[in-house]
Design an enzyme around this catalytic site. Structure first.
Site, short mmCIF file in Angstrom:
data_model
loop_
_atom_site.label_atom_id
_atom_site.label_comp_id
_atom_site.label_asym_id
_atom_site.label_seq_id
_atom_site.Cartn_x
_atom_site.Cartn_y
_atom_site.Cartn_z
N GLY A 64 50.60 75.39 -60.89
CA GLY A 64 51.30 74.75 -61.50
C GLY A 64 51.01 74.02 -60.13
O GLY A 64 50.26 73.81 -59.23
N GLY A 87 56.15 77.59 -54.63
CA GLY A 87 56.04 79.38 -54.50
C GLY A 87 55.34 80.35 -55.19
O GLY A 87 54.96 81.34 -55.15
N HIS A 145 63.78 42.52 -54.66
CA HIS A 145 63.25 44.07 -55.12
C HIS A 145 64.10 44.95 -55.56
O HIS A 145 63.64 44.65 -56.53
CB HIS A 145 62.03 44.24 -53.92
CG HIS A 145 60.45 45.26 -54.97
ND1 HIS A 145 59.53 44.87 -54.27
CD2 HIS A 145 60.85 46.12 -54.87
CE1 HIS A 145 58.80 45.09 -54.99
NE2 HIS A 145 59.33 46.66 -55.08
N GLU A 146 64.57 45.68 -54.64
CA GLU A 146 65.41 46.96 -55.48
C GLU A 146 66.50 46.13 -56.15
O GLU A 146 66.76 47.53 -56.76
CB GLU A 146 65.87 47.68 -53.95
CG GLU A 146 65.29 48.22 -53.00
CD GLU A 146 63.56 48.33 -53.26
OE1 GLU A 146 63.95 49.12 -54.60
OE2 GLU A 146 62.79 48.56 -52.49
P1 ADP Z 1 52.55 76.35 -53.86
O1 ADP Z 1 51.94 78.25 -52.88
O2 ADP Z 1 52.94 76.81 -54.39
O3 ADP Z 1 52.16 76.28 -52.93
P2 ADP Z 1 54.41 78.45 -51.48
O4 ADP Z 1 54.60 79.33 -51.45
O5 ADP Z 1 53.05 78.09 -50.36
O6 ADP Z 1 53.59 76.91 -52.68
O7 ADP Z 1 55.89 77.45 -50.86
C1 ADP Z 1 56.07 76.67 -49.95
C2 ADP Z 1 57.97 77.47 -49.59
O8 ADP Z 1 58.07 75.95 -50.27
C3 ADP Z 1 57.96 79.20 -49.19
O9 ADP Z 1 57.76 79.44 -48.23
C4 ADP Z 1 59.54 78.31 -49.36
O10 ADP Z 1 60.31 78.09 -47.89
C5 ADP Z 1 59.61 77.85 -49.95
N1 ADP Z 1 59.52 77.58 -51.77
C6 ADP Z 1 59.19 77.26 -52.25
N2 ADP Z 1 58.85 77.64 -53.34
C7 ADP Z 1 60.32 78.05 -54.30
C8 ADP Z 1 60.94 79.64 -54.97
N3 ADP Z 1 60.60 79.28 -56.50
N4 ADP Z 1 62.09 80.23 -54.43
C9 ADP Z 1 62.36 79.63 -52.71
N5 ADP Z 1 61.24 79.17 -51.62
C10 ADP Z 1 60.55 78.17 -52.59
#
Ligand code: ADP
Length: 584
Positions: free
Chosen positions: A189, A194, A412-413
């Site tokens: 994704g 997350g 523009h906007e």
């Molecule tokens: P990915 O691995 O998908 O790139 P991460 O897990 O590293 O994303 O997410 C980065 C930060 O974004 C997390 O540390 C958290 O603070 C926040 N975050 C992302 N998705 C969520 C979620 N579903 N719920 C809570 N916090 C989230």
């Protein structure tokens, strides 16, 4: 292994020793007994008939032997008739080849010595650098503190992952029933949704160590280093007993193989094979789970996705409005947020925001509130933070923006907003602003399409037209020659949508239903047809947009003038200006 290395060292050492000895002997053979004398002394000896043989060469010195068998060296006069003169004096002259041979040997010997040294140094370098490369830096945390409660939204994904907790903790329970436990899970994704958080939560809830690495850490210049790193990683995890291994950006090593035999793909193949064999190597009952994350599942090599490897694929999506609301609540929880702040409204303002972006939004709002010495985070703080997150910091110093620039941005906007209101009234235009941001945007219109699972062809065409509204307004007001670079990202957005419609969604009749993205991966490309039809569609869409704006010129002007005056307008005010009866 060590013995082999020592043996190699010994051979290298002995070869050098032999070469040095041989060169020393050769050198001495040629020159040790020779005494150097001046050329005049030499001539005297010739004159006195003492010289028996001259070994003539092109060298700096020539060697000669006297009749009493002594060897001398003297300056080579390098005159063209030297040999003839000597012969006339009764001296035998031999074209001396021994000295050049000695020189050649000496040359070869010195070259070999230098070469051996260079090879040894290079080997040492590779060894030492690969030694340092073999071990990867792991973000290893013993039972991280993140739990599933820290993750909002993505309920199905959370459920699938939390199932694995029991597999890790009690693998014996399942092995009794001969269950084939999942060894690898791929979370796919968009970034910031997350995925890392899920893997951390799994480790933490299962109370096992967490090893986090990035796929790109394994792609190295030296073939074999990546594979060694993989083995090292799994060894470390096995040493801990149970563990969760998280490999972010798995596509760096697990991309479909190209079939080309270049160095880079060689290295990647070796790394991928090492990963696959490590995964096949551990037992189901071991309690090690590998979680890999990628933005795109379709680019991964099928070998990775087979049963017994990464056979569970879980999609992690951008949060919908409800999930965004939950995430916002999560990040407001430990912060003083004013009671009248409607987080659901903020969630509605933030479609396409990932969890990471929402977290960032609340953090920026908190920073602004702290800077203001405020008691609470207010909606204004969040709105300002929104500008920061979406468009970079608002430019504080606005005096330098010329009136003309302001006017161009306003029209523009206004063009975007009006087209959106006319052709897609179901969308909401939450905010229009002409305040430039440090990211380079002159202003922006926050147009939010309806939250729905599927987009229709009409929706996408409308998006294209809304994107073209800015340029069309500029052309109508300022003339064809005065259009600006401000439409840069709008055109990119429109083109992108159009390309997806043509290549992926089968929405352009003349192009047909083939997935061109897939065709491209099989090297079956027919881009001229796509370009021709895409150009036709975008040109027609543009003419239509120009027409609509010309027919509603008064409204366009009205919105632009209010924008110039107020700089930012929100939806309610826009609705008041437009007043639907006025639309044509
Ligand atoms: P990915 O691995 O998908 O790139 P991460 O897990 O590293 O994303 O997410 C980065 C930060 O974004 C997390 O540390 C958290 O603070 C926040 N975050 C992302 N998705 C969520 C979620 N579903 N719920 C809570 N916090 C989230």
């Amino acid at each position: 292994m060590n013995k082999i290395l020592n043996y190699k060292k010994l051979i290298i050492f002995l070869s050098i020793l032999t070469i040095l000895t041989v060169s020393f002997v050769i050198y001495n053979m040629n020159n040790s007994k020779a005494v150097k004398i001046s050329y005049t002394e030499f001539l005297n000896k010739v004159q006195n008939n003492e010289v028996s043989t001259i070994y003539y060469s092109e060298d700096e010195f020539i060697k000669f032997i006297t009749k009493d068998n002594r060897t001398f060296l003297t300056e080579n006069p390098r005159t063209f008739d030297f040999k003839e003169k000597m012969l006339l004096k009764g001296v035998s002259v031999e074209e001396n080849s021994s000295v050049p041979i000695a020189n050649t040997i000496a040359g070869i010997v010195s070259f070999s010595i230098i070469a051996i040294f260079i090879i040894m140094i290079a080997q040492k370098k590779v060894k030492s650098s690969s030694a340092s490369l073999v071990s990867v830096h792991y973000d290893s945390e013993n039972a991280t503190s993140v739990t599933f409660q820290n993750i909002a939204g993505n309920e199905e994904a959370k459920e699938s992952i939390s199932e694995l907790v029991d597999f890790i903790q009690n693998p014996e329970k399942y092995s009794r029933f001969n269950v084939r436990l999942p060894r690898g899970v791929i979370l796919y994704g968009p970034p910031g949704t997350g995925k890392t958080l899920m893997a951390k939560a799994l480790a933490s809830e299962a109370k096992v160590p967490f090893f986090a690495v990035n796929g790109s850490d394994f792609v190295q210049v030296y073939v074999g280093v990546g594979a060694a790193r993989i083995r090292d990683l799994f060894k470390k995890a096995r040493d801990k007993g149970k563990a969760v291994i998280f490999i972010d950006e798995i596509d760096a090593i697990g991309k479909k193989r190209s079939g080309r035999a270049d160095g880079a793909s060689d290295e990647r193949d070796q790394t991928l094979n090492a990963l696959l064999s490590e995964m096949s190597g551990f037992k189901d009952s071991q309690g090690i789970i590998v979680i890999a994350a990628t933005n795109r599942l379709d680019v991964l090599d099928e070998a990775l996705l087979r049963p017994g490897r990464f056979d569970r694929h879980i999609e992690i999506n951008l949060p919908d409005v409800k999930a965004r609301y939950e995430i916002l609540k999560l990040y407001s929880h430990k912060r003083p947020v004013a009671k009248d702040v409607d987080l659901f409204k903020v969630a509605q303002m933030t479609p396409y925001f990932s969890g990471a972006k929402l977290e960032n939004l609340m953090n920026e709002a908190a920073i602004l509130a702290a800077k203001d010495n405020a008691d609470f985070i207010t909606f204004e703080h969040i709105d300002k933070a929104f500008n920061i997150v979406v468009a970079g910091f608002e430019k504080k110093e606005r005096s330098h923006i010329s009136e003309l620039d302001k006017k161009i941005t306003a029209f523009h906007e206004a063009g975007h907003a009006l087209i959106s209101k006319i052709i897609a009234p179901e969308n909401s235009v939450k905010k229009i602003t002409i305040i430039p941001s440090t990211k380079g945007a002159g202003g922006y219109t926050l147009n939010i399409p309806q939250d729905k699972m599927f987009k229709t062809k009409k929706d996408l065409l409308n998006n294209i037209k809304i994107a073209l509204g800015g340029r069309a307004a500029e052309e109508i007001i300022f003339g064809k020659d005065n259009i600006t670079t401000g439409a840069y990202s709008d055109l990119q957005h429109a083109t992108n949508t159009l390309i997806s419609m043509a290549k992926e969604f089968g929405m352009i009749e003349e192009i047909g239903l083939l997935s061109y993205t897939l065709m491209e991966s099989h090297n079956l490309i027919e881009s001229t047809t796509i370009i021709k039809h895409c150009r036709e569609i975008i040109n027609n869409a543009y003419s239509e947009v120009v027409n609509i704006l010309q027919n509603n010129f008064n409204l366009l002007e009205k919105i632009a003038l209010v924008l110039i005056e107020k700089e930012t307008i929100f939806e309610e005010e826009l609705e008041k200006i437009i007043c639907y009866e006025n639309l044509k």
